[in-house]
Scaffold this active site. Structure first.
Site, short mmCIF file in Angstrom:
data_model
loop_
_atom_site.label_atom_id
_atom_site.label_comp_id
_atom_site.label_asym_id
_atom_site.label_seq_id
_atom_site.Cartn_x
_atom_site.Cartn_y
_atom_site.Cartn_z
N CYS A 38 -58.37 39.81 -47.31
CA CYS A 38 -59.14 40.56 -48.29
C CYS A 38 -60.63 40.32 -48.03
O CYS A 38 -61.00 39.28 -47.48
CB CYS A 38 -58.75 40.07 -49.69
SG CYS A 38 -59.70 40.73 -51.05
N GLY A 39 -61.45 41.24 -48.44
CA GLY A 39 -62.89 41.04 -48.32
C GLY A 39 -63.38 39.81 -49.08
O GLY A 39 -64.42 39.25 -48.77
#
Length: 167
Positions: A38-39
């Protein structure tokens, strides 16, 4: 839900150990739904730093991996544990993968999402949302994914809970 009922919620740690949320009774707990792709994944570093900074004062960071947001936690529990340990040096407790929303929502998240706070009522919106639980099992704060673990907002909330415990 009463705090005693919150403490009865079953958890399975990432190594397969069966326990309940009651294992954290008397501790301040920052609960975070996490994902490895995930970012926001770099927040693992900040979460570990928080854990190291406050562990002696009674803070536990509890990570609950979830693959519900764009398949960003596809690995097995062993893959997740290895990634977190090798990439971010994670030592805080983590559970096996859970659903944080939907038909198979983990009971802990069913209770946590009852806590209403500003723009974050109800459903988990994304990975790395955070809930702060007092040593008596009361949910007192909720933070969006965009709020960094070592932000003033989170540090102030943790300090406030820890000061209450010490008083």
């Amino acid at each position: 839900m009463t705090s005693s009922a919150l403490y009865e919620i079953p958890l399975t740690l990432i190594d397969g150990t069966k326990t309940t949320f009651g294992a954290f009774r008397g501790k301040t707990v920052l609960i975070v739904n996490v994902a490895s792709k995930c970012g926001f994944t770099p927040q693992y570093a900040g979460l570990e730093a928080l854990y190291q900074r406050y562990a002696d004062e009674g803070l536990v960071v509890l990570g609950l991996p979830s693959n519900q947001f764009m398949g960003q936690e596809p690995g097995t529990d062993d893959d997740i544990a290895q990634f977190c340990g090798m990439t971010y040096g994670v030592t805080f407790p983590m559970t096996t993968k859970v659903d944080v929303r939907g038909k198979h929502q983990h009971p802990l998240y069913a209770e946590l999402t009852k806590f209403k706070h500003g723009l974050l009522p109800g459903l988990i919106k994304w990975n790395f949302e955070k809930f702060l639980v007092t040593p008596t099992g009361e949910v007192v704060d909720r933070f969006a994914s965009t709020v960094e673990p070592e932000s003033t907002e989170i540090l102030d909330a943790i300090d406030k809970v820890l000061a209450t415990k010490a008083a």
